[in-house]
Design a protein around this motif. Sequence first.
Motif: not given
Lengths: 156, 402
Positions: B123, B76-77, B125, B102-105
């Motif tokens: 992403s 996620r980075n 997300a 700031r993404i969670n996937r």
Amino acid sequence: MDVNFRKIDIDAYDEDVISEGELYEADPRDPGQVLEDAKAKAAAVRSSLSKGDMAGALGTILDSPPFGANVEDAKNLTLQTVVTVLNSTKSADIPNVVKSLTPEAQDTLMKYLYKGMAMPGWGDVSGSVLLGWHEKLTDVAGTGCIVRAMTDHRLV
Amino acid sequence: MSPEVYNVAQTPITGHAFNADRSQVAVSLNSNDVQILSRSGNEWTTTETLSEHDKVITSIDWAPNSNRIVTSSQDRNAYVWQQTPDPLTGRTIWKPTLVLLRINRAATFVRWSPFEDKFAVASGARAIAICSFDPDNDWWVSRLLKKPIRATVLSVDWHPNNVLLAAGGADMKARVFSAYIKDVDKRPAGSVWGEKLPFNTICGEYTSPAGGWVHAVGFSPSGDVLAFASHDSTISIVYPGGPTIYTIRSNTLPYVTLTWTAEDAFVAAGHDCQPVLFTGSQSGWQSAGSLDDTSAPKSSGGARGGLGGASPVGRLNSLAYTTFRNADSRGLAQSPGGAGSASPDGDLFTVHQNTITSVRPYAGQPGAVTKVSTSGVDGKLVVWNVSAVGSLTTRLGAARLG
């Protein structure tokens, strides 16, 4: 390793889950109209068949087929009509019939072949006839046609 | 002219990005690390390894002018890598800077903008992070393009004006967004995609007839045309005015990557293991043929030598598969020392022995690309001559007549 977690329906916890109906554009016709169209096409196919026009019959029935929800009767009627055409075509004629179809109709025919193969014993469905058509259709339209039949969410 | 083939690895290559003068290439071999390979003669050798991600890297891009690398990963980075002198040893090293995505996937795809002052991270997300540098805090900040994305974004491509962004994903749509950032961008001139373009404006939304995940998107060199490849084995070319959309139904397996070589041509590649050139204009599009010569096996090719008995890792077509297929379709049984049939070694007739996952411009200018590079699941990196398609078509035509 415990793999039971894979069976958890995670979509149930997702408020913004994408639904099946959002994956394709719905048929603009209402279900009653779709059934009427299917009946009209079945009649047109019978008259083409009586004249021995296999390519015309197949082209007619594969044009704008019923898809999506709430049109089960029209779907069954269309499948039955397609199977009738497939069964009554001489195997030597199959390559020319397939070549005469538009690319859209070829993709739709592939969908019906797979649908038929998934319903062995239903109506007049014959596995060997379907496999014969599948081979000839793949010769003409390639694996791309199979991929499109499997990818498309507009299930016939 | 035959393609230059380099066997970089026996594992899949996640993505590749060359530096400006093509003397180095950044690749990830399906791992958490990026390897910088340097050309020495006819070989590529690993000169540096960039380790910071803690899950598999999904995409790499190398900005030609500012010489910065950006990587995205399933962790996620994203990191921006810049060459700086090491304070202890004085050696030049690649220093990573974390990007606040700031993404969670997982981050799935990354590309620098043409002016290299922004980059876009796709992403899982349901969002695309548009990242720009914040000099006050010395880090990269992001703004998210969210609406109306409904699923994982698989690829993005920048418009030459540095503002518009095309994206395609698992929600089966190709879209054109405005990624205008007030502090970074000058107000763009109007184009065929629209006049007023605040952040997250949807300038277009397109889908192919049978649907399917959109694997690849690409703006033409002028930015006035969009091409996208979907999992229904089609390529669609969009002229936004009408809009007029041309869809080419392929006979083969789906394409997953594409790059424009001129205003009237692009190269697409994918599960079919060969790059194919498409040409056309506003009046219509068609396939012009493969850049690969698939009329004969490649096993005698010089570039493959030295790897005799290469393991079949990453190869689509294994020896066992071929043996069974021959036994099934041709009734050829292979007993040890059997007479007659030469043992097929299971190679495909294409240079790539498995799916091509990335095709990128290699030589020439935008709008006049003369060579493209491909990498894929078979661990090969190949440089192709775009003009090679002409001779091939002639040869195929002759073969068909003969």
